[in-house]
Scaffold this active site. Structure first.
Site, mmCIF file in Angstrom:
data_model
loop_
_atom_site.group_PDB
_atom_site.id
_atom_site.type_symbol
_atom_site.label_atom_id
_atom_site.label_comp_id
_atom_site.label_asym_id
_atom_site.label_seq_id
_atom_site.Cartn_x
_atom_site.Cartn_y
_atom_site.Cartn_z
ATOM 1 N N GLU A 86 65.093 76.478 125.639
ATOM 2 C CA GLU A 86 64.490 77.717 126.129
ATOM 3 C C GLU A 86 65.564 78.755 126.425
ATOM 4 O O GLU A 86 66.762 78.462 126.392
ATOM 5 C CB GLU A 86 63.683 77.439 127.395
ATOM 6 C CG GLU A 86 64.502 76.872 128.548
ATOM 7 C CD GLU A 86 63.645 76.348 129.701
ATOM 8 O OE1 GLU A 86 62.412 76.309 129.572
ATOM 9 O OE2 GLU A 86 64.230 75.971 130.724
ATOM 10 N N HIS B 53 69.097 72.389 135.108
ATOM 11 C CA HIS B 53 68.912 73.783 135.509
ATOM 12 C C HIS B 53 67.786 73.909 136.521
ATOM 13 O O HIS B 53 66.975 72.996 136.695
ATOM 14 C CB HIS B 53 68.591 74.651 134.292
ATOM 15 C CG HIS B 53 67.310 74.276 133.609
ATOM 16 N ND1 HIS B 53 67.213 73.208 132.730
ATOM 17 C CD2 HIS B 53 66.050 74.789 133.680
ATOM 18 C CE1 HIS B 53 65.987 73.099 132.289
ATOM 19 N NE2 HIS B 53 65.241 74.051 132.857
ATOM 20 N N ARG C 138 61.897 66.078 136.207
ATOM 21 C CA ARG C 138 62.411 66.514 137.504
ATOM 22 C C ARG C 138 63.463 65.537 138.006
ATOM 23 O O ARG C 138 63.228 64.330 138.067
ATOM 24 C CB ARG C 138 61.292 66.608 138.533
ATOM 25 C CG ARG C 138 60.251 67.665 138.252
ATOM 26 C CD ARG C 138 59.326 67.848 139.446
ATOM 27 N NE ARG C 138 58.122 68.554 139.036
ATOM 28 C CZ ARG C 138 56.976 67.959 138.735
ATOM 29 N NH1 ARG C 138 56.862 66.643 138.845
ATOM 30 N NH2 ARG C 138 55.938 68.673 138.354
ATOM 31 N N HIS D 87 65.364 69.073 130.259
ATOM 32 C CA HIS D 87 64.400 68.879 129.179
ATOM 33 C C HIS D 87 65.006 68.031 128.061
ATOM 34 O O HIS D 87 66.212 68.113 127.792
ATOM 35 C CB HIS D 87 63.956 70.224 128.598
ATOM 36 C CG HIS D 87 63.403 71.160 129.615
ATOM 37 N ND1 HIS D 87 62.356 70.829 130.451
ATOM 38 C CD2 HIS D 87 63.753 72.433 129.933
ATOM 39 C CE1 HIS D 87 62.075 71.856 131.224
ATOM 40 N NE2 HIS D 87 62.916 72.840 130.943
#
Length: 321
Positions: free
Chosen positions: A119, A177, A197, A102
């Site tokens: 996150e 991740h 991605r 991200h």
């Protein structure tokens, strides 16, 4: 005048190629399909959760923000013409998620109106042998990652970590991740739906076509020297005490265990989010009571000066730093 009370929401469910039906264990009424994500507290163009209890029942979180945001979200949680700052999800990983990364808030390639995405995960359940991908192996740089992608050997550059229920992972923007098959996770994140991605196992998406990869964006935003990702076991949590799991510029998350009535107060400058991980009981406040159960999430208004949690349960508490 609407008196403050804990808000419970109808989630917005999202079908994902890697999803399943495990969220039904929480009594959630899932739509048909492979449901990967329950957006439990959501105020985003791609999904909005709706209040199901009390005077505000039927309103989306976006409408609550417009009606009461300044008072209920606190000075840290409300900004003019800005959406609710966090997004809370439950994730059912019946299959491996794509390897992804991200961006930060200042990445020039962000879609219009989007934020970066930092996150954290709390593992609610994990099947024997379950794992996640959590960062690059030491020393992997941009060119090595690119070469691995071009040669089909990207998995050789990634760290795999075994997981079990109660594990927690902080994932700052820039950390490569992936959740893998067999885990059920509570996720607290910036209010963003931007994912780049890197690799998707050459599998088809729900439409039968390969899902889009974002190689250049991924290479651009990856933090090759590390972004400060941390993880921990949470077995040390004690009844009536908060165990700090994550402290970021965007959220603070703590774990608590309830074994008797626990008197609490909301922070006057920030809403509080409660994620019920296990157990059941009641939330009580002056003039009201609300039963709670595992898998439910609540938004406690900043203007609710005091409340209590009763029952036998394990929960997460999130608020703004």
């Amino acid at each position: 005048m609407t008196q403050p009370y804990p808000l419970k929401f109808q989630p917005d469910f999202q079908e994902r190629v890697w999803g399943g039906r495990a969220l039904e264990r929480f009594g959630l009424d899932l739509p048909d399909g492979v449901i990967g994500e329950g957006w439990m507290i959501a105020d985003h163009p791609n999904g909005v959760s709706t209040v199901v209890n009390g005077e505000l029942a039927g309103l989306g979180l976006d409408a609550v923000r417009e009606k009461l945001g300044r008072e209920w979200f606190g000075s840290k949680g409300y900004k003019e013409d800005a959406r609710f700052p966090l997004l809370v999800k439950l994730l059912d990983c019946n299959d491996d998620l794509s390897v992804q990364v991200h961006p930060t808030d200042d990445y020039e390639g962000l879609p219009q109106g989007e934020l970066g995405k930092t996150e954290m995960w709390y593992v609610l359940d994990a099947k024997p042998g379950a794992k996640i991908i959590y960062g690059l192996k030491e020393g992997v740089d941009r060119e090595q990652l690119r070469e691995a992608l071009e040669s089909g050997n990207v998995m050789d550059t990634l760290q795999e970590v075994p997981v079990s229920a109660g594990d927690t992972f902080y994932i700052p923007a820039g950390t490569v991740h992936a959740l893998c098959a067999g885990v059920l996770v509570a996720e607290i994140q910036q209010n963003s739906d931007t994912t780049y991605r890197i690799y998707d196992y050459n599998r088809p998406g729900l439409d039968g076509k390969p899902r889009e990869l974002h190689i250049e964006h991924s290479l651009n935003v990856t933090a090759y020297e590390g972004a400060g990702a941390t993880s921990m076991k949470t077995d040390g949590a004690k009844p009536g005490e908060w165990l700090r799991l994550a402290h970021s510029p965007y959220f603070i998350v703590e774990k608590g265990m309830v074994s008797e009535k626990w008197e609490l107060s909301a922070a006057p400058d920030s809403f509080t989010i409660l994620v019920i991980c296990e157990g059941s009981g009641h939330l009580t406040w002056e003039g009201g009571s609300q039963p709670y159960a595992a898998g439910e999430c609540y938004l406690i208004p900043a203007s609710l000066s005091s409340y209590a949690i009763e029952g036998q349960s394990t929960l997460l508490r999130a608020y703004l730093p």
